[in-house]
Design a protein around this motif. Structure first.
Motif, PDB file in Angstrom:
ATOM      1  N   TYR A 251      -3.367  -3.639   3.902  1.00  0.00           N
ATOM      2  CA  TYR A 251      -3.157  -5.021   4.338  1.00  0.00           C
ATOM      3  C   TYR A 251      -3.443  -5.094   5.839  1.00  0.00           C
TER       4      TYR A 251
ATOM      5  N   GLU B  79      -5.795  -3.589   7.891  1.00  0.00           N
ATOM      6  CA  GLU B  79      -5.860  -2.274   8.551  1.00  0.00           C
ATOM      7  C   GLU B  79      -7.281  -1.949   8.995  1.00  0.00           C
TER       8      GLU B  79
ATOM      9  N   GLY C 119       1.828  -7.921  -1.838  1.00  0.00           N
ATOM     10  CA  GLY C 119       2.838  -6.973  -1.364  1.00  0.00           C
ATOM     11  C   GLY C 119       2.489  -5.527  -1.681  1.00  0.00           C
ATOM     12  N   HIS C 120       3.020  -4.676  -0.843  1.00  0.00           N
ATOM     13  CA  HIS C 120       2.763  -3.240  -0.853  1.00  0.00           C
ATOM     14  C   HIS C 120       2.981  -2.605  -2.235  1.00  0.00           C
TER      15      HIS C 120
ATOM     16  N   GLN D  55       0.434   7.273   8.793  1.00  0.00           N
ATOM     17  CA  GLN D  55       1.780   7.788   9.063  1.00  0.00           C
ATOM     18  C   GLN D  55       2.052   8.972   8.146  1.00  0.00           C
TER      19      GLN D  55
HETATM   20  N1  UDP Z   1       0.790  -3.064   2.888  1.00  0.00           N
HETATM   21  C1  UDP Z   1       0.257  -3.802   1.850  1.00  0.00           C
HETATM   22  N2  UDP Z   1       0.712  -5.085   1.634  1.00  0.00           N
HETATM   23  C2  UDP Z   1       1.703  -5.647   2.402  1.00  0.00           C
HETATM   24  C3  UDP Z   1       2.267  -4.861   3.446  1.00  0.00           C
HETATM   25  C4  UDP Z   1       1.792  -3.572   3.648  1.00  0.00           C
HETATM   26  O1  UDP Z   1      -0.620  -3.324   1.126  1.00  0.00           O
HETATM   27  O2  UDP Z   1       2.054  -6.802   2.159  1.00  0.00           O
HETATM   28  C5  UDP Z   1       0.302  -1.676   3.115  1.00  0.00           C
HETATM   29  C6  UDP Z   1      -0.073  -1.342   4.545  1.00  0.00           C
HETATM   30  O3  UDP Z   1      -1.428  -1.665   4.801  1.00  0.00           O
HETATM   31  C7  UDP Z   1       0.183   0.150   4.586  1.00  0.00           C
HETATM   32  C8  UDP Z   1       1.358   0.332   3.651  1.00  0.00           C
HETATM   33  O4  UDP Z   1       1.370  -0.812   2.806  1.00  0.00           O
HETATM   34  O5  UDP Z   1      -0.909   0.877   4.078  1.00  0.00           O
HETATM   35  C9  UDP Z   1       2.690   0.473   4.372  1.00  0.00           C
HETATM   36  O6  UDP Z   1       2.863  -0.595   5.292  1.00  0.00           O
HETATM   37  P1  UDP Z   1       3.356  -0.358   6.781  1.00  0.00           P
HETATM   38  O7  UDP Z   1       2.745   0.874   7.329  1.00  0.00           O
HETATM   39  O8  UDP Z   1       3.105  -1.605   7.559  1.00  0.00           O
HETATM   40  O9  UDP Z   1       4.909  -0.156   6.565  1.00  0.00           O
HETATM   41  P2  UDP Z   1       5.875   0.835   7.404  1.00  0.00           P
HETATM   42  O10 UDP Z   1       5.230   2.182   7.382  1.00  0.00           O
HETATM   43  O11 UDP Z   1       5.953   0.274   8.774  1.00  0.00           O
HETATM   44  O12 UDP Z   1       7.165   0.792   6.660  1.00  0.00           O
END
Ligand code: UDP
Ligand code: MG
Length: 350
Positions: A12, A14, A73-74, A98
């Motif tokens: 999302y 990136e 959503g993720h 990460q």
């Molecule tokens: N992501 C997604 N849809 C969303 C939010 C996040 O596909 O609505 C993806 C984002 O691109 C990443 C993964 O989910 O690859 C984790 O998101 P993020 O790194 O922002 O979360 P964090 O690591 O900060 O918890």
């Protein structure tokens, strides 16, 4: 050639990360020496992510792309990736680096030793705010203590799953998805691999506080009824206390004490109980809203376009999940999980 490994990446917004992600993933996967596919799921990105993915697909047919009609959503993006993945072992990894791709060979080694789920356990987190770190730590311990599912602490969605597990997960079409819990719930032989979670390679987190809270609530409501029972426990406790209090007031009045004559006492009691009742209603609402969304039975996601993929086969029938025909020949080394082992393996940070 059918891939042995599928790597599912939810994406999302990136665009700045994708080229670096692609080259690091490719380096790691090529080193494994078996056919693989990279499935990028574009979760309604508003930046140039999709164009970058298309370019990657044009250069390398092992890159496959699913593009959603909007942001779902993720957790749903991961689900779509699992639906389309063809590999015998499927890895889920975040796009932001990460989760270092260099850990994948370790996950694969555990899979080869016979485990069906190999999750990565964060021993350290870099570049995270103290707020996120503290709330995450608390959350994983809370959810572990209020559910009967063995959800290992400090694990995210970064994990490898055998085809048997993925096929089982595909039968679970619930809308409010807490994938890391669901993949514990299915059972099979599970183990953890510790790793250091890096800072984001570029860009910002796509999980603002509001989304994090919703995600946490999805996790809790999917795996526990305890919040619903809270009203019952509180009700009994308050009723018992009031009974004692009534007796006390009667005795006080009869003995001529001037106790509890003001309005303040009444007001405090009414407001206190009113507050508790509203909170209980709110908790009910959290569950009821989720029940309503489930019952509507809308599709989990809408795929607008794909590159390099056939249409996903239908998920297995939700009430009959027999994945025994997909079982790998038993591999020496993997133990069936016993609860003492699991708790040792799953809690390296304790
Ligand atoms: N992501 C997604 N849809 C969303 C939010 C996040 O596909 O609505 C993806 C984002 O691109 C990443 C993964 O989910 O690859 C984790 O998101 P993020 O790194 O922002 O979360 P964090 O690591 O900060 O918890
Ligand atoms: Mg991240």
């Amino acid at each position: 050639m059918r891939p042995i490994y599928s790597v599912v990446v939810p994406v999302y917004n990136e665009e700045t990360i994708l080229p670096e992600l692609y080259s690091r993933l490719t380096a790691v996967m090529e080193q494994l020496g078996e056919p693989y596919e990279l499935i990028f799921v574009n979760d309604g990105s508003q930046d140039r992510s999709l164009e970058v993915m298309q370019t990657l697909h044009d250069q390398d047919p092992r890159v496959k792309v699913i593009s959603f009609a909007r942001n779902f959503g993720h957790q749903v993006a991961i689900t779509a990736g699992l639906d389309y993945a063809k590999g015998d072992a499927i890895v889920i990894i975040d796009a932001d680096l990460q989760d270092p791709p260099e850990v994948i060979p370790e996950l694969v080694a555990r899979w080869k030793a016979g485990y069906e789920v190999v999750y990565a356990v964060r021993t350290e987190r870099e570049g995270e705010t103290w707020f996120k770190e503290v709330t995450a730590k608390l959350f994983y311990r809370l959810i572990r203590s209020i559910t009967n599912v063995d959800i290992p602490v400090d694990t995210g969605d970064f994990r490898l799953m055998d085809r048997q597990v993925v096929e089982t997960l595909r039968a679970m079409r619930e809308r409010h998805r807490f994938m890391r819990g669901m993949s514990s719930w299915v059972g099979f032989r599970q183990t953890g691999v510790p790793y250091r979670r890096h800072r984001r390679y570029a860009g910002e987190t796509k999980y603002p506080f509001r989304k994090m809270l919703k995600f946490a609530l999805d996790g809790i409501t999917s795996f526990s009824y305890l919040p619903l029972q809270l009203a019952t426990y509180l009700g009994f406790a308050i009723a018992a206390l009031s009974a004692l209090f009534i007796a006390f007031v009667i005795v006080a009045r009869l003995s001529g004490m001037q106790a509890f004559v003001g309005q303040a006492t009444t007001l405090v009691a009414v407001l206190f109980l009113g507050g508790i009742q509203l909170i209980s209603l709110g908790i009910l609402g959290e569950y009821l809203g989720r029940v309503y969304e489930e019952i509507k039975g809308r599709p989990l996601y809408i795929v607008a376009q794909t590159w390099g993929l056939e249409q996903a086969p239908l998920p297995p029938h939700a009430h009959v999940v027999d994945v025994s025909h997909l079982r790998r020949p038993d591999v020496a080394g993997a133990k069936s999980r016993t609860s003492s082992e699991v708790s040792q393996e799953q809690r390296p940070s304790r």
